[in-house]
Design a protein around this motif. Structure first.
Motif, PDB file in Angstrom:
ATOM      1  N   GLN A  76       0.820  -1.213   0.000  1.00  0.00           N
ATOM      2  CA  GLN A  76       0.000   0.000   0.000  1.00  0.00           C
ATOM      3  C   GLN A  76       0.857   1.267   0.000  1.00  0.00           C
ATOM      4  N   ILE A  77       1.978   1.261   0.703  1.00  0.00           N
ATOM      5  CA  ILE A  77       2.784   2.474   0.828  1.00  0.00           C
ATOM      6  C   ILE A  77       3.190   3.036  -0.544  1.00  0.00           C
ATOM      7  N   PRO A  78       3.822   2.256  -1.424  1.00  0.00           N
ATOM      8  CA  PRO A  78       4.236   2.849  -2.707  1.00  0.00           C
ATOM      9  C   PRO A  78       3.058   3.225  -3.598  1.00  0.00           C
ATOM     10  N   PHE A  79       1.952   2.492  -3.486  1.00  0.00           N
ATOM     11  CA  PHE A  79       0.775   2.795  -4.302  1.00  0.00           C
ATOM     12  C   PHE A  79       0.171   4.138  -3.898  1.00  0.00           C
ATOM     13  N   PHE A  80      -0.081   4.323  -2.613  1.00  0.00           N
ATOM     14  CA  PHE A  80      -0.761   5.538  -2.167  1.00  0.00           C
ATOM     15  C   PHE A  80       0.179   6.735  -2.082  1.00  0.00           C
ATOM     16  N   ALA A  81       1.487   6.488  -1.968  1.00  0.00           N
ATOM     17  CA  ALA A  81       2.452   7.592  -1.909  1.00  0.00           C
ATOM     18  C   ALA A  81       2.523   8.359  -3.233  1.00  0.00           C
ATOM     19  N   LYS A  82       1.966   7.795  -4.293  1.00  0.00           N
ATOM     20  CA  LYS A  82       1.917   8.505  -5.574  1.00  0.00           C
ATOM     21  C   LYS A  82       0.951   9.679  -5.526  1.00  0.00           C
ATOM     22  N   SER A  83      -0.033   9.611  -4.619  1.00  0.00           N
ATOM     23  CA  SER A  83      -1.080  10.633  -4.585  1.00  0.00           C
ATOM     24  C   SER A  83      -1.256  11.293  -3.223  1.00  0.00           C
ATOM     25  N   TYR A  84      -0.674  10.694  -2.171  1.00  0.00           N
ATOM     26  CA  TYR A  84      -0.890  11.180  -0.812  1.00  0.00           C
ATOM     27  C   TYR A  84       0.428  11.282  -0.071  1.00  0.00           C
ATOM     28  N   LYS A  85       0.406  12.051   1.013  1.00  0.00           N
ATOM     29  CA  LYS A  85       1.499  11.998   1.975  1.00  0.00           C
ATOM     30  C   LYS A  85       1.146  10.895   2.960  1.00  0.00           C
ATOM     31  N   VAL A  86       1.825   9.777   2.860  1.00  0.00           N
ATOM     32  CA  VAL A  86       1.528   8.601   3.688  1.00  0.00           C
ATOM     33  C   VAL A  86       2.283   8.702   5.005  1.00  0.00           C
ATOM     34  N   ILE A  87       1.535   8.622   6.107  1.00  0.00           N
ATOM     35  CA  ILE A  87       2.114   8.578   7.449  1.00  0.00           C
ATOM     36  C   ILE A  87       1.805   7.209   8.027  1.00  0.00           C
ATOM     37  N   ILE A  88       2.836   6.483   8.424  1.00  0.00           N
ATOM     38  CA  ILE A  88       2.626   5.136   8.946  1.00  0.00           C
ATOM     39  C   ILE A  88       3.583   4.896  10.111  1.00  0.00           C
ATOM     40  N   ALA A  89       3.050   4.411  11.218  1.00  0.00           N
ATOM     41  CA  ALA A  89       3.833   4.281  12.445  1.00  0.00           C
ATOM     42  C   ALA A  89       3.755   2.867  12.996  1.00  0.00           C
ATOM     43  N   ASP A  90       4.751   2.504  13.779  1.00  0.00           N
ATOM     44  CA  ASP A  90       4.671   1.306  14.614  1.00  0.00           C
ATOM     45  C   ASP A  90       3.893   1.689  15.872  1.00  0.00           C
ATOM     46  N   SER A  91       2.787   1.015  16.114  1.00  0.00           N
ATOM     47  CA  SER A  91       1.969   1.336  17.274  1.00  0.00           C
ATOM     48  C   SER A  91       2.702   1.015  18.574  1.00  0.00           C
ATOM     49  N   ARG A  92       2.249   1.599  19.650  1.00  0.00           N
ATOM     50  CA  ARG A  92       2.834   1.414  20.979  1.00  0.00           C
ATOM     51  C   ARG A  92       3.068  -0.074  21.286  1.00  0.00           C
ATOM     52  N   ALA A  93       4.268  -0.394  21.764  1.00  0.00           N
ATOM     53  CA  ALA A  93       4.660  -1.751  22.170  1.00  0.00           C
ATOM     54  C   ALA A  93       4.783  -2.716  20.992  1.00  0.00           C
ATOM     55  N   GLN A  94       4.901  -2.178  19.782  1.00  0.00           N
ATOM     56  CA  GLN A  94       5.010  -3.012  18.591  1.00  0.00           C
ATOM     57  C   GLN A  94       6.054  -2.426  17.648  1.00  0.00           C
ATOM     58  N   GLY A  95       6.701  -3.302  16.882  1.00  0.00           N
ATOM     59  CA  GLY A  95       7.740  -2.835  15.977  1.00  0.00           C
ATOM     60  C   GLY A  95       8.847  -2.127  16.740  1.00  0.00           C
ATOM     61  N   LYS A  96       9.210  -0.943  16.295  1.00  0.00           N
ATOM     62  CA  LYS A  96      10.277  -0.170  16.921  1.00  0.00           C
ATOM     63  C   LYS A  96       9.769   0.789  17.998  1.00  0.00           C
ATOM     64  N   SER A  97       8.472   0.803  18.228  1.00  0.00           N
ATOM     65  CA  SER A  97       7.892   1.701  19.247  1.00  0.00           C
ATOM     66  C   SER A  97       7.829   0.975  20.587  1.00  0.00           C
ATOM     67  N   VAL A  98       8.964   0.881  21.243  1.00  0.00           N
ATOM     68  CA  VAL A  98       9.095   0.112  22.487  1.00  0.00           C
ATOM     69  C   VAL A  98       8.386   0.841  23.629  1.00  0.00           C
ATOM     70  N   ASP A  99       7.622   0.073  24.421  1.00  0.00           N
ATOM     71  CA  ASP A  99       6.953   0.624  25.594  1.00  0.00           C
ATOM     72  C   ASP A  99       6.937  -0.440  26.684  1.00  0.00           C
ATOM     73  N   PRO A 100       7.804  -0.328  27.696  1.00  0.00           N
ATOM     74  CA  PRO A 100       7.923  -1.381  28.716  1.00  0.00           C
ATOM     75  C   PRO A 100       6.859  -1.327  29.810  1.00  0.00           C
ATOM     76  N   THR A 101       5.948  -0.374  29.748  1.00  0.00           N
ATOM     77  CA  THR A 101       4.943  -0.250  30.808  1.00  0.00           C
ATOM     78  C   THR A 101       3.972  -1.430  30.786  1.00  0.00           C
ATOM     79  N   ASP A 102       3.144  -1.521  31.799  1.00  0.00           N
ATOM     80  CA  ASP A 102       2.289  -2.700  31.974  1.00  0.00           C
ATOM     81  C   ASP A 102       1.009  -2.667  31.141  1.00  0.00           C
ATOM     82  N   SER A 103       0.479  -1.499  30.879  1.00  0.00           N
ATOM     83  CA  SER A 103      -0.851  -1.425  30.283  1.00  0.00           C
ATOM     84  C   SER A 103      -0.806  -1.165  28.784  1.00  0.00           C
ATOM     85  N   LEU A 104      -1.850  -1.604  28.113  1.00  0.00           N
ATOM     86  CA  LEU A 104      -2.003  -1.371  26.678  1.00  0.00           C
ATOM     87  C   LEU A 104      -3.487  -1.513  26.346  1.00  0.00           C
ATOM     88  N   SER A 105      -4.009  -0.534  25.637  1.00  0.00           N
ATOM     89  CA  SER A 105      -5.413  -0.603  25.226  1.00  0.00           C
ATOM     90  C   SER A 105      -5.571   0.038  23.860  1.00  0.00           C
TER      91      SER A 105
END
Length: 284
Positions: A76-105
């Motif tokens: 999806q990123i290369p397809f939509f980047a032709k027409s949009y400014k694509v913003i895409i993140a690793d959500s909290r506690a996933q990928g590179k977005s490290v979060d060692p706290t106890d809660s997640l919702s």
């Protein structure tokens, strides 16, 4: 079995099997999610959120599913980047977005995304969400309605039981909770339990909340999705300005295995005026 998340099990295992003949998976080799040229960290609500941006145009936020990361949207990123400014993140506690706290919702992750948009000075954007990302997309339209211009969600559910989720998958997820609880407590298993708890117990969106969504919404599901088609239909019927698209011969991974159809239909939805269909219009 160690948790790779429901989404990753469905996507990456299937994709690697499909690409086994040449020994390479596109999820392992793509630049997305590891692109040092565009990757950045933002201080968001007590943790550092990793995100990447691509293209120019009106902003489009793309949200991945449970245990996933930016690279899940490599088609999806290369397809939509032709027409949009694509913003895409690793959500909290996933990928590179490290979060060692106890809660997640889901509410926490949704408010994280809203904070990221504020940090980027984006007042409104188009949104695509897949699986848990679809849940976050729905909650963004509920909790921060001014931020969402149009919303496309695929494989989302409102609550975590067998009236919404395929019984086989629901049983699998509950069994995984019990297995990981018996393992030694480490930072890794602690994070796994957070994601499993999120997957199995956390989401509780009401039909009444869906009634408050005002942005045009495209609700998508596979006809053999892990989310029951009748539940996907309920979501679409409960949002005032919505279209429903059930994809034939498709499971949960619509942005991967139905990528061409998915990209084309979502792109058309974003660019076409929303049409109220009633009265004689139903004959068209």
């Amino acid at each position: 079995m160690k948790l790779k998340s429901l989404l990753l099990l469905l996507i990456i295992a299937s994709a690697k099997l499909s690409f086994a003949q040449n020994g390479k998976s596109p999820f392992d080799t793509t630049q997305y999610g590891r692109n040092a040229a565009v990757g950045q960290y933002a201080d968001i609500r007590g943790f550092k959120m990793y995100y990447e941006t691509y293209g120019r145009g009106e902003p489009l936020l793309i949200i991945h599913g449970n245990g996933g990361s930016i690279n899940n949207f490599l088609y999806q990123i290369p397809f939509f980047a032709k027409s949009y400014k694509v913003i895409i993140a690793d959500s909290r506690a996933q990928g590179k977005s490290v979060d060692p706290t106890d809660s997640l919702s889901y509410e926490m992750m949704t408010d994280d995304l809203n904070a990221l948009l504020d940090k980027l000075n984006l007042k409104q954007c188009y949104v695509i969400g897949w699986s848990d990302g679809g849940i976050n997309g729905l909650l963004l339209a509920i909790r921060h309605p001014d931020k969402v211009k149009k919303l496309a969600v695929t494989g989302a559910n409102l609550w975590p039981d067998s009236t919404a989720v395929d019984p086989f998958v629901y049983k699998w997820a509950m069994n995984e909770n019990e297995k990981v609880k018996k393992e030694a407590v480490t930072p890794k298993t602690k994070n796994e339990l957070k994601l499993l708890h999120l997957l199995s117990y956390e989401q509780h969106i009401t039909v009444e909340q869906l009634h408050t969504i005002t942005c045009p919404t495209l609700v998508i599901g596979g006809d053999h999705d892990v989310i029951l088609p009748v539940h996907t239909m309920l979501i679409a019927q409960s949002i005032p300005n919505s279209y429903l698209w059930i994809i034939p011969n498709s499971g949960h991974s619509t942005p991967v295995f139905k990528k061409d159809q998915f990209n084309a239909i979502v792109a058309d939805f974003f660019t076409s005026p929303f049409r109220k269909i009633d009265g004689y219009g139903k004959f068209r």
